[in-house]
Design a protein around this motif. Structure first.
Motif, PDB file in Angstrom:
ATOM      1  N   PRO A 115       0.809  -1.222   0.000  1.00 31.69           N
ATOM      2  CA  PRO A 115       0.000   0.000   0.000  1.00 31.69           C
ATOM      3  C   PRO A 115       0.842   1.273   0.000  1.00 31.69           C
ATOM      4  O   PRO A 115       0.559   2.220  -0.745  1.00 31.69           O
ATOM      5  N   ALA A 116       1.888   1.309   0.831  1.00 34.46           N
ATOM      6  CA  ALA A 116       2.740   2.504   0.881  1.00 34.46           C
ATOM      7  C   ALA A 116       3.525   2.675  -0.412  1.00 34.46           C
ATOM      8  O   ALA A 116       3.696   3.802  -0.915  1.00 34.46           O
ATOM      9  N   ILE A 117       4.009   1.565  -0.981  1.00 33.12           N
ATOM     10  CA  ILE A 117       4.762   1.640  -2.240  1.00 33.12           C
ATOM     11  C   ILE A 117       3.873   2.166  -3.358  1.00 33.12           C
ATOM     12  O   ILE A 117       4.250   3.075  -4.107  1.00 33.12           O
ATOM     13  N   CYS A 118       2.681   1.588  -3.495  1.00 36.61           N
ATOM     14  CA  CYS A 118       1.776   2.010  -4.570  1.00 36.61           C
ATOM     15  C   CYS A 118       1.359   3.467  -4.404  1.00 36.61           C
ATOM     16  O   CYS A 118       1.305   4.216  -5.380  1.00 36.61           O
ATOM     17  N   ASP A 124       3.867  10.137  -7.323  1.00 34.06           N
ATOM     18  CA  ASP A 124       4.978  10.765  -8.041  1.00 34.06           C
ATOM     19  C   ASP A 124       4.926  10.531  -9.542  1.00 34.06           C
ATOM     20  O   ASP A 124       5.433  11.344 -10.317  1.00 34.06           O
ATOM     21  N   SER A 125       4.363   9.390  -9.954  1.00 35.01           N
ATOM     22  CA  SER A 125       4.320   9.054 -11.381  1.00 35.01           C
ATOM     23  C   SER A 125       2.920   8.553 -11.731  1.00 35.01           C
ATOM     24  O   SER A 125       2.710   7.357 -11.970  1.00 35.01           O
ATOM     25  N   PRO A 126       1.932   9.448 -11.765  1.00 32.05           N
ATOM     26  CA  PRO A 126       0.527   9.029 -11.887  1.00 32.05           C
ATOM     27  C   PRO A 126       0.183   8.304 -13.179  1.00 32.05           C
ATOM     28  O   PRO A 126      -0.810   7.579 -13.229  1.00 32.05           O
ATOM     29  N   ALA A 127       0.982   8.501 -14.232  1.00 39.34           N
ATOM     30  CA  ALA A 127       0.672   7.850 -15.508  1.00 39.34           C
ATOM     31  C   ALA A 127       1.332   6.486 -15.648  1.00 39.34           C
ATOM     32  O   ALA A 127       1.138   5.806 -16.664  1.00 39.34           O
ATOM     33  N   TRP A 290      15.485   6.761  -8.996  1.00 36.62           N
ATOM     34  CA  TRP A 290      14.245   7.309  -8.430  1.00 36.62           C
ATOM     35  C   TRP A 290      13.372   6.186  -7.887  1.00 36.62           C
ATOM     36  O   TRP A 290      12.825   6.290  -6.776  1.00 36.62           O
ATOM     37  N   LEU A 291      13.229   5.104  -8.652  1.00 32.33           N
ATOM     38  CA  LEU A 291      12.388   3.986  -8.235  1.00 32.33           C
ATOM     39  C   LEU A 291      12.907   3.387  -6.928  1.00 32.33           C
ATOM     40  O   LEU A 291      12.133   3.166  -5.980  1.00 32.33           O
ATOM     41  N   ARG A 292      14.198   3.145  -6.842  1.00 33.87           N
ATOM     42  CA  ARG A 292      14.761   2.560  -5.624  1.00 33.87           C
ATOM     43  C   ARG A 292      14.575   3.488  -4.429  1.00 33.87           C
ATOM     44  O   ARG A 292      14.222   3.038  -3.325  1.00 33.87           O
ATOM     45  N   SER A 293      14.825   4.762  -4.635  1.00 31.61           N
ATOM     46  CA  SER A 293      14.687   5.724  -3.551  1.00 31.61           C
ATOM     47  C   SER A 293      13.246   5.803  -3.058  1.00 31.61           C
ATOM     48  O   SER A 293      12.982   5.843  -1.846  1.00 31.61           O
ATOM     49  N   THR A 294      12.296   5.806  -4.004  1.00 32.75           N
ATOM     50  CA  THR A 294      10.884   5.910  -3.638  1.00 32.75           C
ATOM     51  C   THR A 294      10.404   4.666  -2.913  1.00 32.75           C
ATOM     52  O   THR A 294       9.687   4.741  -1.904  1.00 32.75           O
ATOM     53  N   VAL A 295      10.791   3.498  -3.414  1.00 38.62           N
ATOM     54  CA  VAL A 295      10.387   2.248  -2.777  1.00 38.62           C
ATOM     55  C   VAL A 295      11.007   2.136  -1.387  1.00 38.62           C
ATOM     56  O   VAL A 295      10.340   1.740  -0.422  1.00 38.62           O
ATOM     57  N   ARG A 296      12.282   2.480  -1.264  1.00 37.92           N
ATOM     58  CA  ARG A 296      12.943   2.414   0.049  1.00 37.92           C
ATOM     59  C   ARG A 296      12.211   3.300   1.070  1.00 37.92           C
ATOM     60  O   ARG A 296      11.914   2.869   2.194  1.00 37.92           O
ATOM     61  N   ALA A 297      11.934   4.541   0.679  1.00 40.20           N
ATOM     62  CA  ALA A 297      11.262   5.469   1.600  1.00 40.20           C
ATOM     63  C   ALA A 297       9.876   4.952   1.978  1.00 40.20           C
ATOM     64  O   ALA A 297       9.451   5.057   3.140  1.00 40.20           O
ATOM     65  N   ALA A 298       9.163   4.361   1.010  1.00 40.97           N
ATOM     66  CA  ALA A 298       7.817   3.844   1.294  1.00 40.97           C
ATOM     67  C   ALA A 298       7.881   2.655   2.255  1.00 40.97           C
ATOM     68  O   ALA A 298       7.054   2.552   3.169  1.00 40.97           O
ATOM     69  N   VAL A 299       8.844   1.769   2.053  1.00 41.98           N
ATOM     70  CA  VAL A 299       8.985   0.605   2.946  1.00 41.98           C
ATOM     71  C   VAL A 299       9.315   1.060   4.358  1.00 41.98           C
ATOM     72  O   VAL A 299       8.740   0.573   5.337  1.00 41.98           O
ATOM     73  N   LEU A 300      10.237   2.006   4.493  1.00 43.55           N
ATOM     74  CA  LEU A 300      10.607   2.498   5.814  1.00 43.55           C
ATOM     75  C   LEU A 300       9.423   3.170   6.501  1.00 43.55           C
ATOM     76  O   LEU A 300       9.227   3.012   7.703  1.00 43.55           O
TER      77      LEU A 300
END
Length: 307
Positions: A115-118, A124-127, A290-300
């Motif tokens: 849920p947080a990742i999605c 950030d990337s709605p399309a 960007w993808l790694r940074s966003t996923v990492r922040a969401a998981v944390l």
């Protein structure tokens, strides 16, 4: 030479070829490529004309690859990740990107962090569409090499030819039926190894972050039941003497809905490190960073939020 000249002129044909050969289905390939079905069909026709081969042959239950297509698919598995990184634009703006995002993880990852990742990726990337692929350790490296999965999240080590980074540390706990005969709040290592276990099949019937530390100390546990999903644990535990070893953040959400008790796991197996894994061709790619940074922040964020 004619083939190489055409592919250089239209590099979009290369990923289109890889996806079409993998999916063997125009509509599924179109969805992954972010194209319409007619555009994907036209790409297939161009590839057939260019390569002088039908590539896909219709059968009663779908399509099969020609012999030439099978060779091409094996070759593309090796070169596509590096080629995609090579031709990717140097700048990247997630707010305007339409590229699909392909992730992989166990059902625990999807339930606990999904849920947080999605939410973060869609914000950030709605399309960009987001797809979680089923977790299979035995095919994970292949998925990465052929580019069908960009980023995996899991609690085991990756093959040495893939890049990896630790993300978050979970704590294992033991879950038992509410009427299980154990009385204390925790299990010692000796007590744990004497139990009959309900095991989550993460890799070859094992939970590596549980079983490998045990094996290293000369212990083994008895797997009475093995299942592929964390979500199957509570109903299978009911009325049994089985013990399941589960990430604590997930297990602590169960007692309100299931008749289970949560016990501390032995200290020797309590730590569970979740990691990201990706193809090294994307190490310095701006979109993938960007993808790694966003996923990492969401998981944390998800890990820090009480369940």
């Amino acid at each position: 030479m004619h083939v190489m000249h055409t592919l250089r002129a239209d590099l979009n044909l290369v990923p289109a070829l890889a996806v079409i050969l993998e999916e063997r289905h125009i509509s599924r390939a179109a969805a992954r490529l972010g194209l319409s079905q007619p555009a994907t069909s036209r790409a297939l026709q161009r590839l057939r004309a260019l390569l002088g081969d039908p590539l896909l042959i219709r059968e009663r239950d779908g399509y099969r690859l020609t012999a030439r297509a099978q060779v091409l698919r094996e070759q593309l598995d090796l070169v596509l990740p590096a080629l995609e990184a090579l031709v990717a634009p140097d700048d990247f703006d997630p707010s305007t990107s339409t590229m699909p995002i392909h992730l992989a993880g166990t059902d625990f990852v999807v339930q606990s962090y999904g849920p947080a990742i999605c939410a973060a990726l869609m914000r950030d990337s709605p399309a960009s569409s987001v797809r979680f692929h089923s977790w299979r350790y035995d095919s994970m490296a292949e998925q990465m090499h052929r580019g069908s999965v960009e980023l995996g999240l899991f609690g085991v080590y990756a093959p040495s030819d893939l890049s990896m980074a630790d993300v978050v540390t979970e704590q294992f706990v033991c879950v038992v039926d509410a009427d299980h005969p154990s009385t204390g709040p925790a299990l010692t290592l000796a007590e744990y190894c004497e139990c009959r276990h309900l095991v989550i099949d993460v890799t070859d019937g094992l939970q590596p972050d549980v079983d490998l530390p045990l094996h290293g100390r000369g212990y083994r546990r008895s797997a009475a039941v093995t299942v592929p999903y964390h979500s199957a644990v509570p109903p299978i535990l009911a009325g049994t003497d089985l013990v399941a070893t589960i990430p604590g953040s997930l297990a602590r959400t169960w007692p309100g809905d299931h008749r289970v008790r949560v016990l501390d796991a032995p200290a020797e197996i309590r730590r569970l490190t979740y990691r990201m894994v990706w193809h090294p061709a994307y190490d310095n790619d701006r979109r993938h960073r960007w993808l790694r940074s966003t996923v990492r922040a969401a998981v944390l964020t998800a890990a820090a939020t009480p369940g």
